[in-house]
Structures are given as C-alpha cells and as structure tokens.
Enzyme design. Structure first.
Site, PDB file in Angstrom:
ATOM      1  N   LYS A  22      -8.705  -2.577  -7.503  1.00  0.00           N
ATOM      2  CA  LYS A  22      -9.559  -1.305  -7.192  1.00  0.00           C
ATOM      3  C   LYS A  22     -10.705  -1.593  -7.943  1.00  0.00           C
ATOM      4  CE  LYS A  22      -9.382   3.700  -8.599  1.00  0.00           C
ATOM      5  NZ  LYS A  22      -8.661   4.824  -8.652  1.00  0.00           N
ATOM      6  N   LYS A  31      -8.799  -1.228  -2.665  1.00  0.00           N
ATOM      7  CA  LYS A  31      -9.627  -0.064  -2.537  1.00  0.00           C
ATOM      8  C   LYS A  31     -11.018  -0.144  -3.162  1.00  0.00           C
ATOM      9  CE  LYS A  31      -9.418   4.207  -4.729  1.00  0.00           C
ATOM     10  NZ  LYS A  31      -9.194   5.061  -5.511  1.00  0.00           N
TER      11      LYS A  31
HETATM   12  C1  PBG Z   1      -7.713   8.551  -9.172  1.00  0.00           C
HETATM   13  C2  PBG Z   1      -8.101   8.255  -8.123  1.00  0.00           C
HETATM   14  C3  PBG Z   1      -9.328   8.017  -7.381  1.00  0.00           C
HETATM   15  C4  PBG Z   1      -9.509   7.902  -6.176  1.00  0.00           C
HETATM   16  C5  PBG Z   1      -7.871   7.566  -5.763  1.00  0.00           C
HETATM   17  N1  PBG Z   1      -7.207   7.745  -7.157  1.00  0.00           N
HETATM   18  C6  PBG Z   1     -10.784   8.346  -8.332  1.00  0.00           C
HETATM   19  C7  PBG Z   1     -11.282   7.630  -9.282  1.00  0.00           C
HETATM   20  O1  PBG Z   1     -10.739   6.338  -9.454  1.00  0.00           O
HETATM   21  O2  PBG Z   1     -12.313   7.722  -9.850  1.00  0.00           O
HETATM   22  C8  PBG Z   1     -10.307   7.727  -5.212  1.00  0.00           C
HETATM   23  C9  PBG Z   1     -10.087   7.908  -3.618  1.00  0.00           C
HETATM   24  C10 PBG Z   1     -11.263   8.296  -3.056  1.00  0.00           C
HETATM   25  O3  PBG Z   1     -12.534   7.996  -3.207  1.00  0.00           O
HETATM   26  O4  PBG Z   1     -11.076   8.602  -1.703  1.00  0.00           O
HETATM   27  N2  PBG Z   1      -7.900   7.464 -10.370  1.00  0.00           N
END
Ligand code: PBG
Length: 324
Positions: free
Chosen positions: A195, A248
């Site tokens: 991520k 992601k």
């Molecule tokens: C929580 C989380 C996030 C997303 C998924 N889980 C936000 C972040 O990491 O700031 C983002 C999902 C999206 O942008 O569709 N940590």
C-alpha cells in the site's frame, strides 16, 4: 519471416472471433464493493467526492448489500465513520460501533454474503493517523494491540474476513495470533500488503473524514517509487499468515499486480481506489469520456495484470449493467 505468413488481424475480423480468442473476463463474483457505514438508521447521504457512493447506516447498508448480492457481487468491504474519535482510536474495537452493527445487519439479512472489515485506526483517531501516537510518530507495536482487538471485535460481530490497511510492521502476525487466541482460527486475513502513500486516497478521506491532522502517512505507507520494497512487504505478509494479498492503489500499480501474481500463489486482490473512481466520474459528468466503456476497460486491465479479485466503487453500477 513473420509477415505475410502471420497476420494477427485474421483473429480480429468479427465480433464472434474476438470473443472466442478473448483471454480475460470480469465477472460480478470478481468484485468487492466498499461501503461507508455510520450509526443511525435510514441514512443514505451522498458523498460529494465519490458520486454514486453514500454514507449508510447499518439498515441501509444491508439494503445496499442486497442490491449488490442480487446482481452477483458476493462481498462488501466496510469502513466505519464513528460519532466520536479519541487519541487512542478506541472506537475501532467498540462492539456497538458502526462497523460491528453493520456486520450484524448485513449478515442477518444475507448470511451468505462475505463481509470484509477494513481494519485500521485512522477513522477512529482524533489525529487521523493509522495508529497510536508516541509524540509525533505512530508507535508501531502499541498499534498492533489495537489492531488485534479490532479484528476480534469484528469477528465476534460475524465478519468473514479481516483486512488490515494500516501498514504497521508485523500486523498480519499479530492479528493472526489475536484471532486464533479468541477462537477465530478460520477467519482469513486479506492484507493490504503493498500500500503506497500519496494523493490517491483523497476522495476516500473526505468520505471517511480521516485526513491526518498533521504530517502525512509516509512513515508507514510505502514510497510510490519502490517496487522491490513492495515485494518484500508482500513476502513478509505471506510469512506472517496472510490469506489474500492486496495491491493498492490499482491502476497505477499494475506492474505490482503482475509481480504479485507471478511470485505468490495466494489470491491476489487489487484496490481500484477512490481517486481512480473520482477521475472517471468527474470526466464522465463533463461528457469528456465514454464512462461505461472506461469502467469496462479499467476492470479488465486488472484481470489482465493478474488480479483475481477487485475492490471497486464501480461494483454495483457495473454488475447492474451486466445484468441488463
Ligand atoms: C484506511 C484506508 C484508506 C483507504 C482504504 N483503507 C485511507 C488511507 O490509507 O488514507 C483508501 C481507499 C480509497 O482511496 O479508496 N487506512
């Protein structure tokens, strides 16, 4: 030698031939739909940055889940928008919080639907970071305990899968041990293994009200420039017991989806994140693109890259279109 013996256009001449030689397909059962849930009842509040998405209460989340189920989408991913936040993110493991309530409402209505709980502190902390702070930095090991408690809380509510998205080191192992010790050895972990930090999650943070109050997420989420590091993160999560790997964001990480597919035999998931959705919706509203076709091509590109499963805000609209 190749030409004129080989003419690739031979196989593209008719729609029937093209269908016969098509290599990748998207099916509704490849999709998982994110849902934002809050407390209350009868809530269906449009999210400005994500046209077509809503903040839902547990009862309306169950209605939305049924609409997805009816067109063949088998899974939802829940994100909580709590009424109160605190520095320790205690709402993440509140059994009466929006996520456990929504899990119960959806599982009561649709026992066979797969309910996945995003597991992270950022929606529950007053400072918006994905863990417990020690001064200005996130304390990794203190956060692991919170994640374990949240995972158990969601499993007790009936969640089918725990999906940690915080990017703390050692979280998959910590969540696995917590779940096992609480009698949930059969609840799988879908890890946001690779991520990246960056601007891709802006529309989501508007929706979930989870923008960090200071600083950014670069000390825990990865640098967008790094590929080998993403593979190390995935390998570590596999060793710690992850059952699924998520890459992601999605469209901007298709190389990593392919790497993950070739290197690991676990189911590979990709998260078609909020900004990817928002860009298509915005250009569609302006009439600058053929929105439906862009969605089709986006989703099949994930399959071509090697993904098995796709988390996407397009799920309901796309699956409805297939159902006619
Ligand atoms: C929580 C989380 C996030 C997303 C998924 N889980 C936000 C972040 O990491 O700031 C983002 C999902 C999206 O942008 O569709 N940590």
């Amino acid at each position: 030698m190749a030409f004129p013996i080989h003419r690739p256009r031979r196989l593209r001449q008719t729609a029937t031939l093209r269908t016969m030689v098509r290599e990748n397909f998207v099916a509704p059962h490849d999709l998982m739909a994110p849902l934002f849930v809050q407390l209350g009842s009868g809530v269906r509040q449009p999210i400005g940055t994500l046209p077509g998405q809503f903040r839902l209460s547990p009862d309306t989340a169950a209605v939305e889940a049924r609409a997805l189920w009816e067109v063949g989408v088998p899974a939802v991913v829940l994100f909580g928008i709590p009424d109160h936040k605190d520095a320790e993110g205690t709402g993440a493991y509140d059994a009466d919080g929006p996520v456990p309530r929504a899990v119960r409402a959806i599982k009561d209505a649709l026992p066979d639907m797969v309910v996945i709980c995003d597991t992270c502190a950022c929606e529950y902390t007053s400072h918006g970071h994905c863990g417990i702070l020690d001064g200005q930095t996130v304390d990794n090991d203190a956060t692991l305990e919170l994640l374990g408690r949240a995972a158990i809380c969601y499993a007790q509510a009936g969640a089918d899968i725990i999906a940690p998205s915080d990017m703390m080191d050692g979280r998959v192992g910590a969540i696995r041990r917590a779940l096992d010790s609480a009698g949930f050895a059969l609840v799988p972990i879908m890890s946001y293994a690779a991520k990246f930090a960056g601007a891709f999650y802006g529309p989501f943070r508007e929706a979930a009200n989870s923008t960090p109050a200071f600083g950014d997420r670069r000390t825990y989420q990865m640098d967008v420039a790094n590929r080998r590091e993403a593979l190390r993160e995935m390998a570590q999560d596999v060793e710690e017991g992850a059952d699924f790997l998520i890459v992601k964001p999605g469209l901007f990480c298709l190389d990593l989806v392919r790497d993950a597919r070739e290197r690991f035999d676990l189911p590979i998931c990709v998260y078609n994140v909020s900004s990817e959705y928002a860009m298509i919706k915005a250009a569609g509203q302006l009439g600058w693109i053929d929105e439906a076709r862009l969605i089709d091509e986006t989703l099949v590109s994930f399959k071509r890259a090697g993904a098995d499963l796709i988390i996407t805000y397009h799920a309901l609209e796309w699956a409805r279109r297939q159902a006619g």
